[in-house]
Design a protein around this motif. Structure first.
Motif, PDB file in Angstrom:
ATOM      1  N   VAL A 268       0.845  -1.200   0.000  1.00 60.83           N
ATOM      2  CA  VAL A 268       0.000   0.000   0.000  1.00 60.83           C
ATOM      3  C   VAL A 268       0.877   1.245   0.000  1.00 60.83           C
ATOM      4  O   VAL A 268       0.717   2.140  -0.829  1.00 60.83           O
ATOM      5  CB  VAL A 268      -0.952  -0.022   1.218  1.00 60.83           C
ATOM      6  N   LEU A 269       1.804   1.338   0.943  1.00 63.75           N
ATOM      7  CA  LEU A 269       2.786   2.425   0.991  1.00 63.75           C
ATOM      8  C   LEU A 269       3.820   2.079   2.053  1.00 63.75           C
ATOM      9  O   LEU A 269       3.702   1.065   2.754  1.00 63.75           O
ATOM     10  CB  LEU A 269       2.126   3.790   1.287  1.00 63.75           C
ATOM     11  N   THR A 270       4.818   2.938   2.215  1.00 66.69           N
ATOM     12  CA  THR A 270       5.824   2.776   3.266  1.00 66.69           C
ATOM     13  C   THR A 270       5.728   3.965   4.212  1.00 66.69           C
ATOM     14  O   THR A 270       5.854   5.124   3.794  1.00 66.69           O
ATOM     15  CB  THR A 270       7.234   2.693   2.675  1.00 66.69           C
ATOM     16  N   ALA A 271       5.437   3.668   5.476  1.00 66.81           N
ATOM     17  CA  ALA A 271       5.328   4.723   6.486  1.00 66.81           C
ATOM     18  C   ALA A 271       6.714   5.224   6.860  1.00 66.81           C
ATOM     19  O   ALA A 271       7.694   4.465   6.865  1.00 66.81           O
ATOM     20  CB  ALA A 271       4.599   4.188   7.718  1.00 66.81           C
TER      21      ALA A 271
ATOM     22  N   GLY B  40      -9.103  -5.734   9.541  1.00 60.44           N
ATOM     23  CA  GLY B  40      -8.043  -6.745   9.530  1.00 60.44           C
ATOM     24  C   GLY B  40      -7.457  -6.974   8.158  1.00 60.44           C
ATOM     25  O   GLY B  40      -7.110  -8.113   7.815  1.00 60.44           O
ATOM     26  N   TRP B  41      -7.299  -5.896   7.388  1.00 57.15           N
ATOM     27  CA  TRP B  41      -6.851  -6.050   6.009  1.00 57.15           C
ATOM     28  C   TRP B  41      -5.351  -5.793   5.842  1.00 57.15           C
ATOM     29  O   TRP B  41      -4.795  -6.106   4.793  1.00 57.15           O
ATOM     30  CB  TRP B  41      -7.584  -5.038   5.099  1.00 57.15           C
ATOM     31  N   LEU B  42      -4.665  -5.208   6.867  1.00 59.76           N
ATOM     32  CA  LEU B  42      -3.324  -4.673   6.634  1.00 59.76           C
ATOM     33  C   LEU B  42      -2.301  -5.260   7.596  1.00 59.76           C
ATOM     34  O   LEU B  42      -2.641  -5.788   8.662  1.00 59.76           O
ATOM     35  CB  LEU B  42      -3.341  -3.138   6.788  1.00 59.76           C
ATOM     36  N   GLU B  43      -1.036  -5.119   7.235  1.00 59.00           N
ATOM     37  CA  GLU B  43       0.098  -5.443   8.088  1.00 59.00           C
ATOM     38  C   GLU B  43       1.190  -4.414   7.814  1.00 59.00           C
ATOM     39  O   GLU B  43       1.155  -3.708   6.806  1.00 59.00           O
ATOM     40  CB  GLU B  43       0.621  -6.860   7.791  1.00 59.00           C
ATOM     41  N   ILE B  44       2.161  -4.263   8.740  1.00 58.52           N
ATOM     42  CA  ILE B  44       3.257  -3.322   8.554  1.00 58.52           C
ATOM     43  C   ILE B  44       4.562  -3.999   8.934  1.00 58.52           C
ATOM     44  O   ILE B  44       4.637  -4.745   9.925  1.00 58.52           O
ATOM     45  CB  ILE B  44       3.044  -2.029   9.378  1.00 58.52           C
TER      46      ILE B  44
ATOM     47  N   THR C 183       6.882  -0.784   5.823  1.00 59.56           N
ATOM     48  CA  THR C 183       6.110  -1.067   4.616  1.00 59.56           C
ATOM     49  C   THR C 183       4.750  -1.640   5.003  1.00 59.56           C
ATOM     50  O   THR C 183       4.655  -2.612   5.759  1.00 59.56           O
ATOM     51  CB  THR C 183       6.848  -2.046   3.709  1.00 59.56           C
ATOM     52  N   VAL C 184       3.675  -1.056   4.441  1.00 58.74           N
ATOM     53  CA  VAL C 184       2.308  -1.495   4.728  1.00 58.74           C
ATOM     54  C   VAL C 184       1.831  -2.321   3.559  1.00 58.74           C
ATOM     55  O   VAL C 184       1.887  -1.872   2.397  1.00 58.74           O
ATOM     56  CB  VAL C 184       1.372  -0.296   4.960  1.00 58.74           C
ATOM     57  N   GLY C 185       1.344  -3.570   3.841  1.00 55.92           N
ATOM     58  CA  GLY C 185       0.835  -4.456   2.808  1.00 55.92           C
ATOM     59  C   GLY C 185      -0.531  -4.986   3.178  1.00 55.92           C
ATOM     60  O   GLY C 185      -1.004  -4.829   4.308  1.00 55.92           O
TER      61      GLY C 185
ATOM     62  N   HIS D 270      -5.134   6.894   5.491  1.00 59.27           N
ATOM     63  CA  HIS D 270      -6.411   6.931   4.790  1.00 59.27           C
ATOM     64  C   HIS D 270      -6.210   6.313   3.409  1.00 59.27           C
ATOM     65  O   HIS D 270      -5.430   6.825   2.592  1.00 59.27           O
ATOM     66  CB  HIS D 270      -6.909   8.372   4.629  1.00 59.27           C
ATOM     67  N   ILE D 271      -6.925   5.187   3.134  1.00 55.70           N
ATOM     68  CA  ILE D 271      -6.854   4.532   1.824  1.00 55.70           C
ATOM     69  C   ILE D 271      -8.154   4.829   1.091  1.00 55.70           C
ATOM     70  O   ILE D 271      -9.239   4.421   1.540  1.00 55.70           O
ATOM     71  CB  ILE D 271      -6.663   3.010   1.954  1.00 55.70           C
TER      72      ILE D 271
END
Length: 700
Positions: free
Chosen positions: A482-485, A508-512, A518-520, A558-559
């Motif tokens: 998704v992006l990199t924080a 519960g859709w994301l991980e970092i 990195t957010v995926g 915010h996605i």
């Protein structure tokens, strides 16, 4: 010189003073044993046990009626009253003392009064001279007070008296002897209640017919000093500014006396009986004896509020009638005088330098600055106003006054950063709400320095940017980036590492990645999910440093999800009813909806599945982009019919959904629809096809 009020003909002896009112010219001084005038009193029975009383104790009346002064007297007042009493009668005479320029006007008034009072200046049938009666006479009653005389005698006639005080309220105060005209009073009179009575007297024959009159008879109530002065307008509070010039008027005291205002009975004089406290002088104030004005009599230096024992003085004020003579009646009241403060002292800090310590990132009060001021705490001359005059370029500090203590509350309003500056120096100035008087100025003690030390604290990492925003299509593959924080540690003087973690992920859709941020995705992103609001999915992440204890920062993601055509359209309603003999064969209007966004929704395409049998029973007509209408081609028997209808959206590729519309054909009588028997009949195109297929298979 003596001016006579009236000279009635001596038709018959009338008990009392032969002349009741006198006007005399005021001499420069009444000398001891000097004859003032001669008063003639006759009770018509020899004047046994005759004695006289004078309202002024400096005078007396001798037995021969001579009024003389007992000593040299220069101030007498406006009037004297002489009361005479014998064994058989009593009366009152009034002596008015006029200035030289008043004598001529007085004579005119006397002549006018004679005309008004009905005093005869020539012989008349009825002689009714005014009657003067002192108030507050003691019993016994009735008491003879005057006599009405008829010049033609009293044989065969009667006197009749009328008016207020006789036959009008208050009734029964006066009465007249019908045979000889003697007038009597039946009770004690009060001048403050009624000062004069206007009566009428007439002569009637034995049949009650008026033969003479009516003639006016005036009864004048002579005032006695029977009312004390009263202070009615209290409380009496005055204010005077400290340092005021000698002779400054503070306030006015005014008393009221119900006695006759034209006599000494109501002539008041004022005096200060007591002053509390008595320092710095027992005579701080003076009262004008005639006007009642209270003024200051001490020098401005003594009228210093800050050096006084108390800024409040209480004066006991006495008002005495009879022009202040010893025989006068008195009344007292308390006058409270407040010495008002003026701003003649500048506020001063209790020390030149104040210290304060504050942790970085913290706001609020950090130090209270104390000042001293000798002025009145209840005024703007004492209340302090603080200002920062140097050392606050970033407006990180503010100072306000504590209304209870007058201290200056120095506050941090913008968090301080230890890494930018560990020390701050402020220059503070204090003034009063009210301006200082012209000869006083603010000095060096009205400024102070504040040294502020900022303590370092372990601050949490900060995300850049925050919030983070990104746009993605829904349904992207699991594991997509998704992006990199990016978070940094404000503690630049410390060398710390940062780790990332998921804080809030509602669906519960994301991980970092804990190391690089990195957010995926761990699940399919669904724009139509209830966790998505206005096409935006929100998640929170933490950045944690390696400090002791560790500090945490929070970042928001915010996605924005773009729509894909992943939802088939739905049809409504799915149930319709129609009468078996209906003339209008338009059965129902159908609508379609789609959870996707345009252009993956309407316009929709509506179609009927293929109908079996020799005849077609219904058709569907499109009304607009979202609605269509089902129409029967002929009346049907009472039964249930299931009609397969497909609807297709406009997406690329398009999606189709087939839904069965349940049609109930019912019996209708008198506007009542009966569908109860239709449950037993289930005629469906699908069922017919299955039955035919079964029979076909069995034949082989």
């Amino acid at each position: 010189q003596v001016l006579l009020l009236a000279c009635a003909e001596d038709l018959e002896c009338v008990p009392g003073f032969q002349q009741k009112v006198f006007y005399i010219e005021k001499p420069f001084e009444f000398r001891e044993d000097q004859l003032v005038l001669n008063l003639k009193f006759d009770d018509c029975k020899g004047n046994n046990e005759l004695n006289f009383e004078v309202s002024n104790p400096d005078f007396r009346v001798e037995l021969d009626g001579n009024l003389v002064a007992l000593k040299n007297v220069s101030e007498v007042g406006r009037a004297l009253f002489v009361h005479a009493r014998s064994e058989h009668a009593e009366d009152m005479a009034e002596i008015f003392i006029l200035e030289a320029d008043e004598k001529r006007d007085a004579l005119k008034e006397i002549l006018k009064l004679e005309a008004n009072l009905g005093i005869p200046r020539q012989k008349r049938a009825i002689l009714a001279t005014p009657i003067l009666i002192p108030e507050n006479q003691r019993p016994p009653f009735p008491r003879l007070v005057g006599k009405v005389i008829r010049s033609e005698g009293t044989e065969g006639v009667k006197f009749r008296l009328s008016g207020k005080g006789v036959d009008q309220d208050p009734k029964g105060i006066f009465r007249i002897n019908e045979m000889n005209g003697e007038v009597s009073v039946t009770r004690t009179l009060d001048r403050e209640a009624i000062a004069n009575y206007e009566l009428e007297v007439e002569v009637v024959d034995m049949n009650g017919k008026t033969t003479d009159g009516p003639v006016r008879l005036d009864v004048l109530v002579i005032d006695q000093n029977d009312n004390r002065p009263m202070f009615k307008e209290g409380p009496y509070i005055g204010h005077v500014m400290e340092g005021s010039a000698t002779g400054t008027t503070v306030m006015r005291m005014a008393a009221f006396d119900a006695d006759d205002a034209s006599t000494d009975n109501a002539l008041l004089r004022y005096n200060i009986l007591k002053q509390t406290p008595t320092k710095p002088s027992p005579n701080m104030f003076y009262i004008d004896p005639e006007k009642g004005d209270i003024v200051t009599v001490v020098s401005p230096a003594l009228l210093d509020r800050e050096t006084m024992e108390s800024p409040k003085y209480e004066l006991v004020i006495e008002a005495k009638d009879m022009a202040g003579m010893d025989v006068g009646l008195t009344g007292t009241a308390t006058a409270t005088i407040l010495i008002d403060d003026k701003n003649d002292h500048a506020p001063e800090f209790t020390k030149k330098e104040f210290q304060a310590t504050v942790k970085e990132g913290v706001t609020g009060v950090i130090v209270n600055l104390t000042v001293g001021d000798r002025d009145d705490p209840a005024t703007g001359a004492w209340r302090a106003v603080y200002s920062i005059i140097n050392g606050n370029p970033g407006q990180s500090f503010e100072i306000h006054t504590n209304p209870q203590t007058n201290e200056g509350m120095l506050s941090v309003v913008k968090p301080l950063d230890y890494e930018i500056s560990a020390f701050h120096t402020l220059l503070i100035k204090v003034e009063n709400e009210d301006p200082l008087i012209p000869d006083i100025a603010y000095g060096p003690s009205s400024t102070a320095t504040v040294q502020i030390t900022v303590e370092d604290v372990n601050e949490g990492p900060v995300f850049h940017p925050n919030p983070m925003t990104v746009t993605k299509q829904e349904n992207i593959p699991i594991g997509s980036v998704v992006l990199t924080a990016n978070a940094t540690d404000p503690d630049t003087l410390q060398h710390q590492t940062i780790r990332y973690s998921v804080y809030k992920d509602p669906a519960g859709w994301l991980e970092i990645n804990p190391t690089n941020g990195t957010v995926g995705t761990t699940a399919v992103l669904d724009r139509e999910s209830p966790f998505v609001q206005n096409n935006v999915y929100t998640a929170l992440f933490l950045a944690i440093d390696s400090g002791n204890p560790p500090a945490t920062g929070t970042g928001t993601l915010h996605i924005t999800l773009e729509d894909v055509n992943d939802n088939v359209p739905s049809l409504y309603p799915t149930l319709a009813k129609v009468c078996d003999d209906a003339k209008d064969l338009r059965v129902v209007v159908l609508g379609a909806s789609d959870k996707d966004l345009h252009p993956n929704t309407d316009p929709f395409k509506f179609e009927l599945s293929k109908q079996s049998g020799p005849e077609k029973l219904w058709r569907i007509n499109r009304l607009n982009n979202t609605h269509a209408q089902v129409i029967l081609l002929q009346n049907l028997k009472k039964a249930n019919y299931n009609i397969p209808i497909s609807v297709t959206d406009s997406g690329k590729p398009p999606l189709t959904n087939t839904t069965e519309l349940r049609l109930q054909v019912c019996t209708c009588k008198k506007s009542k629809m009966d569908c109860s028997a239709t449950d037993a009949l289930h005629i469906s195109l699908t069922l017919i096809l299955l039955s035919l297929l079964s029979l076909f298979c069995k034949s082989f």
